[in-house]
Design an enzyme around this catalytic site. Structure first.
Site, PDB file in Angstrom:
ATOM      1  N   GLU A  91       0.871  -1.132   0.096  1.00 26.31           N
ATOM      2  CA  GLU A  91      -0.162  -0.004   0.114  1.00 26.31           C
ATOM      3  C   GLU A  91       0.688   1.358   0.004  1.00 26.31           C
ATOM      4  O   GLU A  91       1.861   1.570   0.700  1.00 26.31           O
ATOM      5  CB  GLU A  91      -0.957  -0.112   1.197  1.00 26.31           C
ATOM      6  CG  GLU A  91      -1.749  -1.229   1.224  1.00 26.31           C
ATOM      7  CD  GLU A  91      -2.917  -1.401   2.457  1.00 26.31           C
ATOM      8  OE1 GLU A  91      -3.670  -2.081   2.157  1.00 26.31           O
ATOM      9  OE2 GLU A  91      -2.764  -0.705   3.263  1.00 26.31           O
ATOM     10  N   CYS A 104       3.347   8.538   1.362  1.00 28.44           N
ATOM     11  CA  CYS A 104       4.078   7.519   2.296  1.00 28.44           C
ATOM     12  C   CYS A 104       4.490   6.190   1.549  1.00 28.44           C
ATOM     13  O   CYS A 104       3.381   5.539   0.961  1.00 28.44           O
ATOM     14  CB  CYS A 104       2.865   7.239   3.647  1.00 28.44           C
ATOM     15  SG  CYS A 104       3.618   6.045   4.700  1.00 28.44           S
ATOM     16  N   CYS A 111       6.684  -7.190   7.133  1.00 30.92           N
ATOM     17  CA  CYS A 111       7.564  -6.623   7.746  1.00 30.92           C
ATOM     18  C   CYS A 111       8.361  -7.878   8.626  1.00 30.92           C
ATOM     19  O   CYS A 111       7.488  -8.769   9.163  1.00 30.92           O
ATOM     20  CB  CYS A 111       7.401  -5.605   8.820  1.00 30.92           C
ATOM     21  SG  CYS A 111       8.745  -4.772   9.323  1.00 30.92           S
ATOM     22  N   CYS A 115       6.903  -5.559  15.822  1.00 36.69           N
ATOM     23  CA  CYS A 115       6.474  -4.687  16.838  1.00 36.69           C
ATOM     24  C   CYS A 115       4.943  -4.744  17.021  1.00 36.69           C
ATOM     25  O   CYS A 115       4.351  -4.873  16.149  1.00 36.69           O
ATOM     26  CB  CYS A 115       6.582  -3.203  16.145  1.00 36.69           C
ATOM     27  SG  CYS A 115       8.291  -2.814  15.638  1.00 36.69           S
ATOM     28  N   CYS A 118       1.730  -2.839  15.678  1.00 39.06           N
ATOM     29  CA  CYS A 118       1.656  -2.202  14.170  1.00 39.06           C
ATOM     30  C   CYS A 118       1.032  -3.409  13.333  1.00 39.06           C
ATOM     31  O   CYS A 118       1.350  -4.642  13.524  1.00 39.06           O
ATOM     32  CB  CYS A 118       2.882  -2.044  13.631  1.00 39.06           C
ATOM     33  SG  CYS A 118       3.242  -1.758  11.937  1.00 39.06           S
ATOM     34  N   SER A 196      12.122   6.533   7.869  1.00 38.48           N
ATOM     35  CA  SER A 196      11.763   6.103   9.418  1.00 38.48           C
ATOM     36  C   SER A 196      12.212   4.758   9.529  1.00 38.48           C
ATOM     37  O   SER A 196      12.191   3.858   8.715  1.00 38.48           O
ATOM     38  CB  SER A 196      10.348   6.512   9.609  1.00 38.48           C
ATOM     39  OG  SER A 196       9.901   5.858  10.794  1.00 38.48           O
ATOM     40  N   LEU A 219      10.583   5.648  18.349  1.00 36.22           N
ATOM     41  CA  LEU A 219      11.257   5.480  19.675  1.00 36.22           C
ATOM     42  C   LEU A 219      10.160   4.795  20.502  1.00 36.22           C
ATOM     43  O   LEU A 219      10.242   3.571  21.129  1.00 36.22           O
ATOM     44  CB  LEU A 219      11.811   6.940  20.358  1.00 36.22           C
ATOM     45  CG  LEU A 219      12.419   6.711  21.549  1.00 36.22           C
ATOM     46  CD1 LEU A 219      13.854   5.955  21.466  1.00 36.22           C
ATOM     47  CD2 LEU A 219      12.749   7.998  22.221  1.00 36.22           C
ATOM     48  N   CYS A 338      -1.436   5.619   9.958  1.00 30.78           N
ATOM     49  CA  CYS A 338      -0.106   5.105  10.397  1.00 30.78           C
ATOM     50  C   CYS A 338      -0.313   3.730  11.094  1.00 30.78           C
ATOM     51  O   CYS A 338      -0.859   3.681  12.023  1.00 30.78           O
ATOM     52  CB  CYS A 338       0.463   6.174  11.711  1.00 30.78           C
ATOM     53  SG  CYS A 338       1.281   7.614  11.120  1.00 30.78           S
TER      54      CYS A 338
HETATM   55  N1  SAH Z   1       9.643   0.532  10.146  1.00 31.01           N
HETATM   56  C1  SAH Z   1       9.783   1.676  10.161  1.00 31.01           C
HETATM   57  C2  SAH Z   1       8.797   2.376   9.099  1.00 31.01           C
HETATM   58  C3  SAH Z   1       7.421   2.286   9.413  1.00 31.01           C
HETATM   59  S1  SAH Z   1       7.089   4.182   9.895  1.00 31.01           S
HETATM   60  C4  SAH Z   1       9.604   2.299  11.481  1.00 31.01           C
HETATM   61  O1  SAH Z   1       9.189   1.532  12.255  1.00 31.01           O
HETATM   62  O2  SAH Z   1       9.997   3.592  11.734  1.00 31.01           O
HETATM   63  C5  SAH Z   1       5.383   3.997  10.414  1.00 31.01           C
HETATM   64  C6  SAH Z   1       5.285   4.578  11.829  1.00 31.01           C
HETATM   65  O3  SAH Z   1       3.980   4.501  12.399  1.00 31.01           O
HETATM   66  C7  SAH Z   1       6.187   4.151  12.943  1.00 31.01           C
HETATM   67  O4  SAH Z   1       6.560   5.151  13.659  1.00 31.01           O
HETATM   68  C8  SAH Z   1       5.552   3.148  13.502  1.00 31.01           C
HETATM   69  O5  SAH Z   1       5.891   2.646  14.878  1.00 31.01           O
HETATM   70  C9  SAH Z   1       3.956   3.713  13.447  1.00 31.01           C
HETATM   71  N2  SAH Z   1       3.122   2.699  14.053  1.00 31.01           N
HETATM   72  C10 SAH Z   1       3.058   1.460  13.577  1.00 31.01           C
HETATM   73  N3  SAH Z   1       2.063   1.119  14.090  1.00 31.01           N
HETATM   74  C11 SAH Z   1       1.307   2.116  14.446  1.00 31.01           C
HETATM   75  C12 SAH Z   1      -0.293   2.240  15.012  1.00 31.01           C
HETATM   76  N4  SAH Z   1      -1.101   1.254  15.039  1.00 31.01           N
HETATM   77  N5  SAH Z   1      -0.495   3.418  15.307  1.00 31.01           N
HETATM   78  C13 SAH Z   1       0.174   4.731  15.173  1.00 31.01           C
HETATM   79  N6  SAH Z   1       1.306   4.574  14.616  1.00 31.01           N
HETATM   80  C14 SAH Z   1       1.681   3.158  14.449  1.00 31.01           C
END
Ligand code: SAH
Length: 362
Positions: A91, A104, A111, A115, A118, A196, A219, A338
C-alpha cells in the site's frame, strides 16, 4: 531478462549504458523521460537515435507496478493497493495538506520485525521490494494525480513510513531515494525525504555516508524494558545506542534534526513518568517529537491515549523546551493511517500462524 530501468538511479543508469557501449549522458535523458515525462515506451523517446531505441527495446523495459485499487478518504487522503507477483500486494498513501503533498512509501512486503502495535507486523514478511517497486510508488502517484512534466510538484514530500523497515532493504531503498532527490527525476530536497526506522543502528551510520535524507526514529518508549516489549529489535540495539547513532547522524550538519516518533498507547507509555524519562534521554539531541495517536487495527488490544492525555504529554515536552506536535490522523476511514497498512502478504515467516496459535492458547 530485460532490465527494468525504472529503479536505476543516475549511477545505475550510467553503468547500464556503459555496458551497452553507449555514452553515459544517455542516463540523464532516460531519467527525464521515465520520471518526469513518465514515458515507458522507448519508441517515444525522440531524442534518442533509432538504433539506440532499438537496442533498448531488446535489453530493457520501463515497467511501473500495477495499481489494483484506489481508495479516496473523506479528508482527501488517497490509498493505492499495488499488485505484486505471487498474490502479494502493498500500500501507498498520499496525504494532501495546504501547500504540500506527502507520499507514504512502502519498502517491503510485510515486515520481519514484530512491533506489537503495528498492523503490518502482524502479517509477517514475504520479501523486499525492488528499487523499481519503491520508486514506482512515486511514479504511480504522479501519474494518478495527473502531474504535468513542467507543472508544480504534487508529491512535495516523501516519507519512507509505509509497510516494512526501510533500513532492512538498504540496497534497494538507496537508489530509490537517490531518484526522489535527483533533479532529473523528482527533485525533492533532502529535508523533504524522510526515512523512518525502528532503530537499525549500523545502517543509520551507513545511511549518513551514502544518502543525504532526513531521519525519523520510532522510539515509542523511554526505557529499554518497555521498548523491548513493544519493539523486539530493541534487544539488539538498545535506546542508548540508538540515540548515539542519531547524534552521529546530525553531527556537523547544522540544519539537521531527528524526528522522534512516539505512538501513544493508553496505559502503556503515556504516564507522567514516561514524559520525564523521554525529556531526560533526549537532552542534547536536536529533535522534533511527533506524537502519534495509536491507530487501531483488527485484533489489537491496545487503545489510543485520550485526547487529554495526548495534550498533557505534548505540553510537558514543550514546557521542557522540546519541539513536539501531535500527528493528525489522516485517512483512517480508508484504513490508511499510520500502522494500519497491511496489503496482502503471503507470509513466509509463519508469524501469522504463530500469532493465531498464541491467541487460541490464551
Ligand atoms: N519500520 C519503520 C517504518 C514504519 S513508519 C519504522 O518502524 O519506523 C510507520 C510509523 O507508524 C512508525 O513510527 C510506527 O512505529 C508507527 N506505527 C506503527 N503502528 C502504528 C499504529 N497502530 N498506530 C500509530 N502508529 C503506528
Amino acid at each position: 531478462m530485460r532490465t527494468n530501468l525504472l529503479g536505476l538511479d543516475l549511477k545505475g543508469l550510467e553503468a547500464f549504458f556503459i555496458e551497452l557501449d553507449e555514452k553515459t549522458f544517455r542516463a540523464r535523458q532516460l531519467l527525464q523521460w521515465i520520471h518526469q515525462y513518465r514515458v515507458t515506451d522507448f519508441a517515444e523517446m525522440t531524442n534518442l537515435s533509432k538504433t539506440l531505441r532499438q537496442k533498448l527495446q531488446e535489453s530493457a523495459e520501463v515497467t511501473p507496478p500495477e495499481v489494483l485499487q484506489e481508495y479516496l478518504s473523506k479528508d482527501g487522503t488517497r490509498k493505492w493497493i499495488i499488485k505484486l507477483s505471487c498474490g502479494n500486494s502493498i500500500e501507498t498513501v498520499y496525504i494532501p495538506e495546504a501547500g504540500r503533498g506527502t507520499l507514504c512509501v512502502s519498502s517491503q512486503v510485510g515486515c520481519a520485525l514484530a512491533c506489537t502495535f503495528c498492523s503490518t507486523a502482524q502479517q509477517g514478511f514475504n520479501r523486499n521490494l525492488t528499487a523499481s517497486e519503491i520508486i514506482g510508488q512515486v511514479w504511480l502517484a504522479n501519474e494518478a494525480l495527473g502531474k504535468e512534466p513542467k507543472g508544480n510538484r504534487v508529491v512535495t514530500n516523501v516519507v519512507m513510513m509505509g509497510m516494512g523497515e526501510p533500513l532492512a532493504n538498504y540496497k534497494n531503498v538507496i537508489p530509490a531515494m537517490n531518484l526522489m532527490r535527483d533533479d532529473l527525476a523528482y527533485g525533492i530536497s533532502w529535508r523533504r525525504v524522510t526515512l523512518s526506522t525502528s532503530g537499525m543502528v549500523p545502517m543509520i551510520d551507513k545511511l549518513r555516508e551514502d544518502c543525504h535524507v532526513s531521519l525519523a526514529i520510532s522510539l515509542h518508549a523511554a526505557n529499554d524494558k518497555l521498548r523491548s516489549e513493544i519493539i523486539p529489535l530493541n534487544d539488539k540495539y538498545p535506546i542508548a545506542e540508538l540515540l548515539a547513532a542519531c547524534k552521529r547522524y546530525v553531527e556537523g550538519s547544522q540544519r539537521r534534526h531527528i524526528t522522534v516518533e512516539y505512538v501513544l498507547l493508553a496505559g502503556i507509555n503515556d504516564s507522567d513518568k514516561d514524559v520525564k524519562d523521554l525529556i531526560r534521554i533526549l537532552k542534547g539531541l536536536p529533535t522534533k517529537i511527533n506524537l502519534i495517536p495509536f491507530n487501531p487495527f483488527p485484533g489489537t488490544d491496545y487503545k489510543c491515549s485520550s485526547r487529554n492525555v495526548q495534550m498533557r504529554f505534548k505540553q510537558q515536552l514543550i514546557d521542557a523546551g522540546l519541539v513536539a506536535t501531535i500527528r493528525k490522523t489522516r485517512g483512517d476511514d480508508i484504513v490508511a493511517a499510520c500502522g494500519q497498512l497491511a496489503g496482502e502478504v503471503q507470509d513466509k515467516t509463519r508469524r501469522t500462524e504463530r500469532l493465531k496459535q498464541q491467541k487460541e492458547v490464551a
